[in-house]
Design an enzyme around this catalytic site. Sequence first.
Site, PDB file in Angstrom:
ATOM      1  N   TYR A 167       0.831  -1.209   0.000  1.00  0.00           N
ATOM      2  CA  TYR A 167       0.000   0.000   0.000  1.00  0.00           C
ATOM      3  C   TYR A 167       0.866   1.260   0.000  1.00  0.00           C
ATOM      4  CZ  TYR A 167      -4.085  -2.986   0.692  1.00  0.00           C
ATOM      5  OH  TYR A 167      -5.073  -3.923   0.534  1.00  0.00           O
ATOM      6  N   ARG A 215       2.496  -2.111  10.988  1.00  0.00           N
ATOM      7  CA  ARG A 215       2.516  -3.309  10.133  1.00  0.00           C
ATOM      8  C   ARG A 215       3.702  -3.160   9.184  1.00  0.00           C
ATOM      9  NH1 ARG A 215       1.011  -8.631  10.033  1.00  0.00           N
ATOM     10  NH2 ARG A 215      -0.251  -9.198   8.227  1.00  0.00           N
ATOM     11  N   ARG A 315      -6.259 -15.622   9.177  1.00  0.00           N
ATOM     12  CA  ARG A 315      -7.128 -16.655   8.594  1.00  0.00           C
ATOM     13  C   ARG A 315      -7.210 -17.892   9.485  1.00  0.00           C
ATOM     14  NH1 ARG A 315      -4.795 -17.020   2.568  1.00  0.00           N
ATOM     15  NH2 ARG A 315      -2.885 -16.499   3.677  1.00  0.00           N
TER      16      ARG A 315
END
Length: 376
Positions: A167, A215, A315
């Site tokens: 990003y 992050r 996940r």
Amino acid sequence: MAGERRLFSPLRINRAVFKNRIMMTPLYLGYANPDGTVSSLLLDHYREMAASGAAAIVVEHTGVDPSGLGSPYMLRIDDARFIPGLSNLARAIQAEGALAFLQLNHTGRYAYTPERLAPSPVKTGDVVPQKMTQKDIEQVVRAFAAGAGRAREAGFDGVEIHGGTGYLIVQFLSPRTNHRTDQYGGTLQNRMRFPLEVVDAVLKEAGQDYPVGYRFLADEWLPDGLHPEETAVYARELENRRVAYLSVMAGTYDAFVLPEYQQREKEEAYMAHFASEIKKAVSGTPVVTAGRIQSPETAERILQEGAADLIGLARVLLADPLWPQKAQGIVPGPIVACEPACSLCMRRTMKGKPAFCSQWDKERREAFLKRVGESA
């Protein structure tokens, strides 16, 4: 699991006390309302994640500026009108005994609108983004800071700056996507300038002792991209600024499609060695590792070896929200594993559909599809 020595030990980061070493790392599922507000589906999801027994929940990337939205279903925090819903979300997480963090993001060249901003006009799909002006840069820095202020006002225990996945922040850091010749491009020192301006602004707005995590992309997983010899230098800059933690990852959207990445991504703890490298580069900043950490035994080994201080589950926790309680022996039964060859959750979000897990039982899958208006 009896005899665990590290996984269920507490950790204090600034004013935040983690009851154990398990953090839910951000996972975008497309559950927000089309206007970027918190939906009942999203509230229920994070309430369940918080009830898992994880110490902290980091809410998925939340848009700090309208120019940086990656999807119509991306959470937003670019205006005060989003605070009430986000406040309900923070309280729902905290009511289940977990810390609530919110991830702040601008997607840059991955925005879903044709008018995209990026450090350089590097083609993304069929779109060539606009090169950001000095005014654009200053606006986005202010937007990150304002987002942090609103998150704190909403009651979150901390924020996380999204410096991963390719990003906007990574787009400035990477020589692949930053071709600028001004003070924001060229040398690593210049490519770090915008990311550090964001960090400085967020830290100032957040205030003393309010946790601001990061992050952290350790390796772009592309030959001409970022690698640890540069990212380790950047990690030390972040440590100098006393960020609360570094949540280490590897790979970007450009790497995710490569056969080598797809093969490695199926392996348990496939990103842990990157966390270990970054942990060696800093002197005391807590490091989070993630990447298909399926078993409590693997998580404990990583902690014991000193490769990381916290274990990130995304996940894996979606597949089995009871993972922490099963790991601790509170709930009996085997852990339901995230299926390495599946990627159903990612495939659905890429199609603009709300994600669910293939490992859920039939009743739960059918109830979910009915709730979101799809046939089973």
